[in-house]
Enzyme design. Structure first.
Site, short mmCIF file in Angstrom:
data_model
loop_
_atom_site.label_atom_id
_atom_site.label_comp_id
_atom_site.label_asym_id
_atom_site.label_seq_id
_atom_site.Cartn_x
_atom_site.Cartn_y
_atom_site.Cartn_z
N ALA A 7 0.71 -1.34 -0.13
CA ALA A 7 -0.09 0.00 -0.01
C ALA A 7 0.89 1.37 0.07
O ALA A 7 1.86 1.50 0.60
CB ALA A 7 -0.96 0.07 1.09
N CYS A 8 0.53 2.34 -0.80
CA CYS A 8 1.04 3.60 -0.93
C CYS A 8 0.06 4.53 -1.11
O CYS A 8 -0.85 4.36 -1.00
CB CYS A 8 2.15 3.62 -1.78
SG CYS A 8 1.72 3.51 -3.39
N GLY A 9 0.42 5.66 -1.36
CA GLY A 9 -0.47 6.62 -1.49
C GLY A 9 -1.25 6.88 -2.84
O GLY A 9 -2.63 7.02 -2.82
N VAL A 40 -3.18 3.40 0.51
CA VAL A 40 -3.27 3.20 2.12
C VAL A 40 -4.67 3.39 2.63
O VAL A 40 -5.11 2.62 3.49
CB VAL A 40 -2.23 4.27 2.77
CG1 VAL A 40 -2.46 4.20 4.28
CG2 VAL A 40 -1.09 3.77 2.44
#
Length: 92
Positions: A7-9, A40
């Protein structure tokens, strides 16, 4: 088969780099893994039935599964330690 969420932005560039790295590590160690990517803010809806969450952004929330901060794969700092954390979880 182990299931991992990265997960990232934006769930595009950095998460793709990290997801590919996790696939490489798992393959090298003979661990079958399914890696998916998300933002995220989508983790709550995607956390069920996964063995590990790897985030690029810092998260403080408890999702009920192990969370590893994977920024090392982007920065190049502490890569070996991060790989070991991931492998310790995937080997269980």
């Amino acid at each position: 088969m182990k299931k991992v969420i990265v997960a990232c932005g934006g769930a595009v560039a950095t998460s793709t780099v990290v997801a590919n790295r996790i696939r490489e590590i798992a393959k090298r160690e003979g661990i079958q893994v399914e890696v998916s990517q998300c933002k995220v803010n989508e983790l709550d809806s995607k956390k069920d039935y996964v063995d590990l969450i790897v985030t690029i952004a810092k998260v403080k929330k408890d999702y009920g599964v192990p969370v590893v901060h994977g920024v090392a794969f982007i920065s190049g700092i502490n890569v070996d330690a991060t790989e070991e954390k991931i492998l310790d979880i995937l080997r269980k």
